[in-house]
Design a protein around this motif. Structure first.
Motif, mmCIF file in Angstrom:
data_model
loop_
_atom_site.group_PDB
_atom_site.id
_atom_site.type_symbol
_atom_site.label_atom_id
_atom_site.label_comp_id
_atom_site.label_asym_id
_atom_site.label_seq_id
_atom_site.Cartn_x
_atom_site.Cartn_y
_atom_site.Cartn_z
ATOM 1 N N PHE A 67 -5.452 -3.722 -9.482
ATOM 2 C CA PHE A 67 -4.877 -5.053 -9.684
ATOM 3 C C PHE A 67 -3.432 -4.950 -10.173
ATOM 4 N N LEU A 68 -3.180 -4.025 -11.104
ATOM 5 C CA LEU A 68 -1.830 -3.871 -11.637
ATOM 6 C C LEU A 68 -0.877 -3.305 -10.592
ATOM 7 N N LEU A 69 -1.353 -2.320 -9.827
ATOM 8 C CA LEU A 69 -0.504 -1.735 -8.796
ATOM 9 C C LEU A 69 -0.167 -2.745 -7.703
ATOM 10 N N ALA A 70 -1.151 -3.591 -7.382
ATOM 11 C CA ALA A 70 -0.933 -4.615 -6.348
ATOM 12 C C ALA A 70 -0.203 -5.832 -6.885
ATOM 13 N N ARG A 71 -0.049 -5.884 -8.228
ATOM 14 C CA ARG A 71 0.574 -7.050 -8.879
ATOM 15 C C ARG A 71 -0.155 -8.338 -8.506
ATOM 16 N N GLY A 72 -1.453 -8.207 -8.313
ATOM 17 C CA GLY A 72 -2.286 -9.363 -8.007
ATOM 18 C C GLY A 72 -2.163 -9.876 -6.597
ATOM 19 N N ARG A 73 -1.414 -9.176 -5.744
ATOM 20 C CA ARG A 73 -1.196 -9.639 -4.373
ATOM 21 C C ARG A 73 -1.978 -8.781 -3.385
ATOM 22 N N GLY A 74 -2.297 -9.370 -2.238
ATOM 23 C CA GLY A 74 -2.979 -8.623 -1.186
ATOM 24 C C GLY A 74 -4.420 -8.306 -1.494
ATOM 25 N N LEU A 75 -5.038 -9.035 -2.412
ATOM 26 C CA LEU A 75 -6.412 -8.750 -2.821
ATOM 27 C C LEU A 75 -7.435 -9.680 -2.189
ATOM 28 N N ILE A 76 -7.003 -10.733 -1.542
ATOM 29 C CA ILE A 76 -7.939 -11.677 -0.915
ATOM 30 C C ILE A 76 -8.475 -11.038 0.367
ATOM 31 N N PRO A 77 -9.778 -10.782 0.439
ATOM 32 C CA PRO A 77 -10.326 -10.102 1.621
ATOM 33 C C PRO A 77 -10.396 -11.027 2.834
ATOM 34 N N VAL A 78 -10.333 -10.427 4.013
ATOM 35 C CA VAL A 78 -10.472 -11.160 5.266
ATOM 36 C C VAL A 78 -11.905 -11.026 5.782
ATOM 37 N N ASN A 79 -12.356 -9.782 5.947
ATOM 38 C CA ASN A 79 -13.726 -9.528 6.403
ATOM 39 C C ASN A 79 -14.632 -9.441 5.166
ATOM 40 N N ARG A 80 -14.910 -10.586 4.577
ATOM 41 C CA ARG A 80 -15.582 -10.620 3.278
ATOM 42 C C ARG A 80 -17.008 -10.085 3.339
ATOM 43 N N ARG A 81 -17.718 -10.416 4.398
ATOM 44 C CA ARG A 81 -19.114 -10.000 4.477
ATOM 45 C C ARG A 81 -19.230 -8.475 4.548
ATOM 46 N N LEU A 82 -18.468 -7.858 5.439
ATOM 47 C CA LEU A 82 -18.528 -6.405 5.571
ATOM 48 C C LEU A 82 -18.027 -5.729 4.303
ATOM 49 N N LEU A 83 -16.973 -6.265 3.701
ATOM 50 C CA LEU A 83 -16.439 -5.690 2.471
ATOM 51 C C LEU A 83 -17.457 -5.755 1.347
ATOM 52 N N ALA A 84 -18.186 -6.864 1.255
ATOM 53 C CA ALA A 84 -19.188 -7.016 0.197
ATOM 54 C C ALA A 84 -20.355 -6.052 0.399
ATOM 55 N N VAL A 85 -20.861 -5.961 1.635
ATOM 56 C CA VAL A 85 -21.993 -5.067 1.905
ATOM 57 C C VAL A 85 -21.594 -3.616 1.681
#
Length: 317
Positions: A67-85
């Motif tokens: 989170f700190l390295l990304a500065r809170g950006r770019g963390l919203i997932p697109v393929n949420r289902r596959l990422l969660a599984v």
């Protein structure tokens, strides 16, 4: 630590250039070295905290660093289902590894069982990535699994229930490796690493009520370990965060068949670190079986390169 090389947007391409593939392989190789050091660290502190708490510490520290390295950006997932599984399955793999280390399985022995992962990745790439496997690669894959059976032979050093558990976890790990490649088509390394690590926290909390996931001395894990234990856990969490971001970036640049040989490098790390820290020396059956598995996996990589070279010549003609 420089972070400019880690893009906020995904950079997957179906056919990476040679320069990108080489850079991806270097990143993946570094990732395996970092994660091996992280594994040695958590195995060392495991008697004090137990597997469930190790999962929580890994998730808290690792996700915070991403989170700190990304500065809170770019963390919203697109393929949420596959990422969660994928994240949940990876948590199951992690806690299985921690449990087996707490039960006395050496670092090198666990890595020897995990050397079956590239063979499984070869098979899983057929339905998931549409790759083709000829009779030579099928034969070498079967030979490789023969090496796994040789390591797990009755009466051998790895003839224990934990080895079977690790083998199942290795199959799941191979699947998550393939899914990493698929996820890079839509999601960047920060998002992939952040949500994977964050998922470790609730899974670890769910494991706290179970005594077999407690420290070896018995009783629930301490709320705050010793000062040396805290230092080890912080290093463990940071290293895992770095490794996951390296994997996410490297898998986006290099093809699976080129990455597969790097799955064997943790075995070398495990032998060296296990001997230096705990004085562990793998049995000859473990090393012999691992050599067969590695040889079969490297042959699969060779055949894939031959096939792709033939396809390029046909296309050029």
């Amino acid at each position: 630590m420089r972070t400019a090389a880690l893009p906020l947007a995904p950079s997957f391409r179906a056919a990476p250039t040679g320069e990108e593939a080489m850079r991806g392989l270097a990143i993946v190789g570094l990732g395996y070295g970092v994660v091996s050091l992280a594994d040695a660290t958590v195995k060392w502190v495991m008697p004090e905290i137990g597997p469930a708490a190790a999962l929580i510490w890994r998730g808290l520290i690792g996700a915070l660093l991403v989170f700190l390295l990304a500065r809170g950006r770019g963390l919203i997932p697109v393929n949420r289902r596959l990422l969660a599984v994928r994240s949940l399955l990876h948590c199951c793999v992690s806690i299985t590894w921690y449990y087996c280390w707490a039960a006395g399985v050496s670092l090198a022995d666990s890595y020897a069982v995990a050397s079956a992962s590239p063979l499984l990745m070869t098979l899983l790439a057929i339905p998931l990535l549409g790759e083709r496997v000829g009779w030579r690669r099928w034969t070498s894959t079967m030979v490789g699994f023969g090496g796994v059976l040789f390591m797990l032979q009755p009466g051998g050093e790895l003839w224990r229930i934990e080895s079977l558990i690790l083998l199942v976890a290795t199959a799941v790990m191979a699947l998550t490796r393939i899914w990493t490649r698929i996820l890079t088509r839509t999601d960047g390394p920060y998002a992939i690493a952040f949500w994977l690590l964050l998922a470790h926290v609730p899974v670890g909390l769910l494991g706290l009520p179970f005594p077999f996931l407690w420290p070896a001395a018995g009783g629930p894990p301490p709320l705050l370990p010793s000062l040396l234990g805290v230092a080890a856990l912080v290093a463990f969490g940071l290293a895992n965060a770095v490794a996951q971001m390296l994997f996410a970036r490297g898998f986006a640049l290099a093809p699976i068949q080129a990455i597969a040989p790097f799955e064997y490098t943790p075995l070398l790390w495990g032998i060296g670190l296990g001997f230096l820290i705990w004085g562990e020396v793998p049995a000859w059956t473990t090393l012999g079986g691992a050599a067969v598995v590695i040889g079969a996996g490297l042959y699969n990589v060779h055949r894939e390169r031959v096939r792709r070279a033939a396809e390029r010549r046909t296309g050029a003609g």
